[in-house]
Scaffold this active site. Structure first.
Site, PDB file in Angstrom:
ATOM      1  N   HIS A 188       0.823  -1.216   0.000  1.00 16.71           N
ATOM      2  CA  HIS A 188       0.000   0.000   0.000  1.00 16.71           C
ATOM      3  C   HIS A 188       0.851   1.257   0.000  1.00 16.71           C
ATOM      4  O   HIS A 188       0.433   2.307  -0.488  1.00 16.71           O
ATOM      5  CB  HIS A 188      -1.016  -0.033   1.137  1.00 16.71           C
ATOM      6  CG  HIS A 188      -2.121  -0.985   0.833  1.00 16.71           C
ATOM      7  ND1 HIS A 188      -2.076  -2.301   1.213  1.00 16.71           N
ATOM      8  CD2 HIS A 188      -3.240  -0.832   0.084  1.00 16.71           C
ATOM      9  CE1 HIS A 188      -3.153  -2.912   0.737  1.00 16.71           C
ATOM     10  NE2 HIS A 188      -3.868  -2.053   0.049  1.00 16.71           N
ATOM     11  N   ARG A 295     -10.816   3.226  -0.778  1.00 19.40           N
ATOM     12  CA  ARG A 295     -10.254   2.380   0.297  1.00 19.40           C
ATOM     13  C   ARG A 295     -10.569   3.051   1.630  1.00 19.40           C
ATOM     14  O   ARG A 295      -9.778   3.841   2.144  1.00 19.40           O
ATOM     15  CB  ARG A 295      -8.732   2.258   0.137  1.00 19.40           C
ATOM     16  CG  ARG A 295      -8.264   1.416  -1.027  1.00 19.40           C
ATOM     17  CD  ARG A 295      -6.739   1.247  -0.971  1.00 19.40           C
ATOM     18  NE  ARG A 295      -6.260   0.193  -1.831  1.00 19.40           N
ATOM     19  CZ  ARG A 295      -5.798   0.392  -3.070  1.00 19.40           C
ATOM     20  NH1 ARG A 295      -5.763   1.588  -3.594  1.00 19.40           N
ATOM     21  NH2 ARG A 295      -5.365  -0.642  -3.794  1.00 19.40           N
ATOM     22  N   ARG A 331     -15.491   0.587  -0.845  1.00 21.13           N
ATOM     23  CA  ARG A 331     -15.154  -0.713  -0.273  1.00 21.13           C
ATOM     24  C   ARG A 331     -15.216  -0.593   1.247  1.00 21.13           C
ATOM     25  O   ARG A 331     -14.647   0.346   1.825  1.00 21.13           O
ATOM     26  CB  ARG A 331     -13.744  -1.109  -0.697  1.00 21.13           C
ATOM     27  CG  ARG A 331     -13.286  -2.363   0.002  1.00 21.13           C
ATOM     28  CD  ARG A 331     -11.951  -2.819  -0.486  1.00 21.13           C
ATOM     29  NE  ARG A 331     -10.857  -2.069   0.100  1.00 21.13           N
ATOM     30  CZ  ARG A 331      -9.585  -2.222  -0.275  1.00 21.13           C
ATOM     31  NH1 ARG A 331      -9.292  -3.048  -1.254  1.00 21.13           N
ATOM     32  NH2 ARG A 331      -8.619  -1.546   0.303  1.00 21.13           N
ATOM     33  N   GLU A 430     -10.664 -11.320  -5.098  1.00 26.46           N
ATOM     34  CA  GLU A 430      -9.214 -11.192  -4.878  1.00 26.46           C
ATOM     35  C   GLU A 430      -8.630 -12.432  -4.216  1.00 26.46           C
ATOM     36  O   GLU A 430      -7.456 -12.473  -3.867  1.00 26.46           O
ATOM     37  CB  GLU A 430      -8.881  -9.927  -4.085  1.00 26.46           C
ATOM     38  CG  GLU A 430      -9.690  -9.715  -2.826  1.00 26.46           C
ATOM     39  CD  GLU A 430      -9.409  -8.370  -2.151  1.00 26.46           C
ATOM     40  OE1 GLU A 430      -8.448  -7.689  -2.512  1.00 26.46           O
ATOM     41  OE2 GLU A 430     -10.186  -8.018  -1.239  1.00 26.46           O
ATOM     42  N   ASN A 453      -4.205  -7.038  -6.948  1.00 23.89           N
ATOM     43  CA  ASN A 453      -3.053  -6.939  -6.035  1.00 23.89           C
ATOM     44  C   ASN A 453      -3.016  -8.152  -5.123  1.00 23.89           C
ATOM     45  O   ASN A 453      -1.970  -8.754  -4.897  1.00 23.89           O
ATOM     46  CB  ASN A 453      -3.139  -5.668  -5.188  1.00 23.89           C
ATOM     47  CG  ASN A 453      -3.212  -4.426  -6.037  1.00 23.89           C
ATOM     48  OD1 ASN A 453      -2.839  -4.465  -7.199  1.00 23.89           O
ATOM     49  ND2 ASN A 453      -3.696  -3.336  -5.475  1.00 23.89           N
ATOM     50  N   ASP A 454      -4.180  -8.491  -4.591  1.00 26.27           N
ATOM     51  CA  ASP A 454      -4.240  -9.672  -3.725  1.00 26.27           C
ATOM     52  C   ASP A 454      -4.396 -10.954  -4.535  1.00 26.27           C
ATOM     53  O   ASP A 454      -3.834 -11.985  -4.181  1.00 26.27           O
ATOM     54  CB  ASP A 454      -5.390  -9.540  -2.719  1.00 26.27           C
ATOM     55  CG  ASP A 454      -4.974  -8.687  -1.523  1.00 26.27           C
ATOM     56  OD1 ASP A 454      -3.844  -8.875  -1.045  1.00 26.27           O
ATOM     57  OD2 ASP A 454      -5.765  -7.831  -1.094  1.00 26.27           O
ATOM     58  N   ARG A 464       3.059  -9.954  -1.343  1.00 23.30           N
ATOM     59  CA  ARG A 464       3.190  -8.739  -2.157  1.00 23.30           C
ATOM     60  C   ARG A 464       4.108  -7.698  -1.515  1.00 23.30           C
ATOM     61  O   ARG A 464       4.470  -6.704  -2.130  1.00 23.30           O
ATOM     62  CB  ARG A 464       1.802  -8.134  -2.470  1.00 23.30           C
ATOM     63  CG  ARG A 464       1.055  -7.624  -1.264  1.00 23.30           C
ATOM     64  CD  ARG A 464      -0.413  -7.391  -1.571  1.00 23.30           C
ATOM     65  NE  ARG A 464      -0.734  -5.996  -1.784  1.00 23.30           N
ATOM     66  CZ  ARG A 464      -1.969  -5.504  -1.777  1.00 23.30           C
ATOM     67  NH1 ARG A 464      -3.011  -6.303  -1.613  1.00 23.30           N
ATOM     68  NH2 ARG A 464      -2.183  -4.231  -1.965  1.00 23.30           N
ATOM     69  N   CYS A 501      -9.880  -3.160  -9.915  1.00 23.90           N
ATOM     70  CA  CYS A 501      -9.368  -2.015  -9.154  1.00 23.90           C
ATOM     71  C   CYS A 501      -7.976  -2.292  -8.620  1.00 23.90           C
ATOM     72  O   CYS A 501      -7.422  -1.494  -7.880  1.00 23.90           O
ATOM     73  CB  CYS A 501     -10.325  -1.641  -8.036  1.00 23.90           C
ATOM     74  SG  CYS A 501     -10.633  -2.986  -6.892  1.00 23.90           S
TER      75      CYS A 501
HETATM   76  C1  PEP Z   1      -6.461  -5.490  -4.566  1.00 22.26           C
HETATM   77  O1  PEP Z   1      -6.184  -6.383  -3.754  1.00 22.26           O
HETATM   78  O2  PEP Z   1      -6.268  -5.591  -5.782  1.00 22.26           O
HETATM   79  C2  PEP Z   1      -7.024  -4.217  -4.102  1.00 22.26           C
HETATM   80  C3  PEP Z   1      -7.433  -3.308  -4.956  1.00 22.26           C
HETATM   81  O3  PEP Z   1      -7.086  -4.008  -2.770  1.00 22.26           O
HETATM   82  P1  PEP Z   1      -5.836  -3.594  -1.875  1.00 22.26           P
HETATM   83  O4  PEP Z   1      -4.705  -3.225  -2.775  1.00 22.26           O
HETATM   84  O5  PEP Z   1      -6.273  -2.449  -1.040  1.00 22.26           O
HETATM   85  O6  PEP Z   1      -5.580  -4.830  -1.089  1.00 22.26           O
HETATM   86 MG    MG Z   2      -6.946  -6.334  -1.748  1.00 22.71          MG
END
Ligand code: PEP
Ligand code: MG
Length: 569
Positions: A188, A295, A331, A430, A453-454, A464, A501
């Site tokens: 993040h 977020r 979210r 995710e 991302n997840d 990550r 996203c």
């Molecule tokens: C994701 O996991 O792709 C996402 C958008 O959420 P975050 O990056 O906040 O975990």
């Molecule tokens: Mg996520």
């Protein structure tokens, strides 16, 4: 001139002095002294200097970040004036300890006492005591503590790690970029750097050892290169690069007024990811067609306690009104993993990304979930609200979250508080289990939003945040592409729209693939929107679609990248 290399996570070049955020050495010796009065005076002087220091920080923090941040330091001033604490230190000095040891032992005594109490408020005070005591100790030892709220010249921050909360506090007027020893591309902290549009390099391993505070630096956030004490030649070269980047940014500005449409007329939605209402302006400035991910956990961070229903309502209403009817996907709280709320006192976990986080926490601690849902439902009448739940692994979780939402809606209506009838309810896909049954979710959700991302982290079993395994963090891995296709097809089969996203939505290699797969909404950092829109006008969906079958049959991420680059030539 020494050169280092890290993982490039936010584009752009910066030339500035290093500001090293390194924890200073506060160890002390237990030496004795002759004069008790003089030692107590030394303590009092340290307390007075600390008071002036905290007052300065409080003023700077209030001006830069608002009353909430200022209040944190107000609480520290109260600790500093606490007679019990500092009388205790003076007593120990009278019994023969020097000021450092007396301060340390008294602090430890109070910390132990407060932390043992079954009272959240007192536990929070323990954190304040720790902080204040550290400042007094630094004064006693004549050591300077890093404090980025007082930075007033151009710098590049160098740190072992920056938490998301520290990153949001960086003032981009002076902070031209940052470099950390640890971290991954979709931590993040990295995502925030892109949102703030400042160059960033993570995973530079030994940066804090190799770079000294105050040294001249060049960093290139596109390549991950760092030059320490650069030669004039390098500085000139990078100044030119800075100018070129500025120019190409300016050239993109014309796209802020244009629609998001491919060369062959296929329209998609390009939306922005935000963490706070203040971020909306940068999304609207580039012509973002909505907010694809709010977020909300950032509303809960950098505070001493949970935001109230009214505070949250005000934030959601502000965002909805600013978007003036354009979609806003909010979210619900996604805390845990690399985003921590110290005041919730969550237990330390061996695997925080697999643990007690996001919807799992919300379904367990329903009192805080219900407050957020009420705030959202009340705000819903001010715009085009869509709500989505994070980290859904099972259908039961999604159903349960919807039931709670419905219960809160009924309660509000019973209190004659209006709630929009148009709110769409969706979820983030995710977790691979959710991806595999996206068809079942699509029957019960109004939309699906792919959190790559997840999804990448869990599919490839690659943390990550961990720079040592970042080579495995592969958005173009055939497994990811197949999952993404599955999710999009599953949504469309039920007539539901599908968005993305995660950071992949703004990636220039991924965009043509996603366009061909039929993704409806691409949501990304505001700073990526114009380049994606300018790329779209060069792409023909019709011409890309026939390549999909072949792409999905390739065996490695590298091959995918090569083939896409060839297609784009
Ligand atoms: C994701 O996991 O792709 C996402 C958008 O959420 P975050 O990056 O906040 O975990
Ligand atoms: Mg996520």
């Amino acid at each position: 001139m020494l050169a280092l290399k890290g993982i490039p996570v936010s584009n752009g070049a910066a030339i500035a002095k290093a500001y090293c955020l390194v924890e200073p050495d506060l160890s002390y010796s237990k030496k004795t002294f002759q004069n008790t009065d003089a030692e107590i005076m030394r303590l009092n002087e340290a307390i007075n200097h600390t008071k002036i220091e905290i007052e300065h920080i409080q003023t700077a923090a209030t001006q830069k970040y608002g009353e909430d941040k200022g209040a944190i330091f107000g609480a520290h001033l109260l600790v500093l004036q606490d007679p019990e604490l500092f009388n205790g230190v003076a007593e120990k000095i009278k019994s023969g300890m020097n000021a450092e040891q007396a301060l340390d032992e008294t602090t430890q005594f109070f910390l132990q006492m407060f932390e043992d109490m079954d009272n959240d408020y007192m536990k929070e005070r323990a954190a304040d005591i720790r902080d204040v005591s550290k400042r007094v100790m630094a004064q006693l030892l004549g050591v300077e503590l890093p404090d980025y709220s007082r930075i007033n010249e151009d710098v590049i921050i160098v740190a072992n790690d920056l938490t998301p909360s520290m990153t949001t506090q960086l003032d981009s007027t002076y902070v031209k970029g940052f470099i950390t020893n640890v971290g991954g591309k979709t931590s993040h902290t990295a995502i925030l750097a892109r949102a703030m549009d400042i160059p960033a390099i993570v995973g530079a391993k030994s940066a804090t050892l190799d770079i000294q505070h105050g040294e001249g630096l060049i960093m290139d956030g596109s390549t991950g290169e760092i030059f320490i004490n650069p030669t004039n030649e390098y500085i000139a070269q990078y100044k030119q690069l800075e100018d070129e980047l500025k120019q190409s940014k300016q050239q993109l500005e014309k796209y802020s007024q244009l629609k998001s449409v491919s060369k062959d007329g296929h329209v998609v939605e390009l939306a922005g990811n935000i963490g706070k209402p203040q971020d909306v302006a940068s999304v609207l400035a580039v012509g973002g067609e909505g907010i694809g991910l709010f977020r909300t956990e950032f509303l809960y961070m950098d505070r001493l306690d949970l935001p109230s229903e009214d505070e949250q309502f005000t934030s959601y209403k502000e965002v909805l009104e600013a978007l003036n009817g354009k979609p806003v996907v909010v979210r619900t709280l996604d805390i845990g993993g690399d985003k921590n709320l110290p005041y919730l006192k969550l237990p330390e976990e061996m695997n925080p990304f697999l643990g007690y986080r996001a919807i799992r926490l919300c379904l367990d601690r329903q009192e805080l979930f219900r407050i957020q849902l009420r705030a959202l439902l009340r705000a819903s009448v001010y715009g085009n609200l869509k709500i989505m739940f994070p980290m859904i692994a099972t259908l039961e979780e999604f159903r349960m979250a919807k039931v709670i939402l419905e219960e809160e809606k009924e309660k509000l209506l019973g209190e004659n508080i209006p709630v929009s009838e148009e709110i769409e309810i969706g979820l983030m896909i995710e977790i691979p289990s959710a991806a595999m049954i996206a068809d079942l979710f699509a029957k019960e959700a109004d939309f699906l939003s792919i959190g790559t991302n997840d999804l990448i982290q869990y599919t490839l079993a690659v943390d990550r945040m961990n720079e040592n395994v970042s080579y495995l963090y592969q958005p173009y891995h055939p497994a990811i592409l197949r999952l993404v296709k599955m999710i999009i097809d599953a949504g469309h089969a039920e007539g539901k729209w599908v968005g993305m996203c995660g950071e992949m939505a703004g990636d220039s290699i991924a965009v043509p693939i996603l366009l061909a797969l039929g993704l409806d909404e691409f949501s990304m950092s505001a700073s990526s929107i114009l380049s994606v829109r300018s790329q779209l006008v060069t792409l023909s969906k019709e011409q890309l679609v026939p390549h999909i079958q072949n792409l999905l049959q390739l065996s490695t991420a590298q091959q995918v990248e090569r083939v896409v680059k060839n297609i784009l030539k």
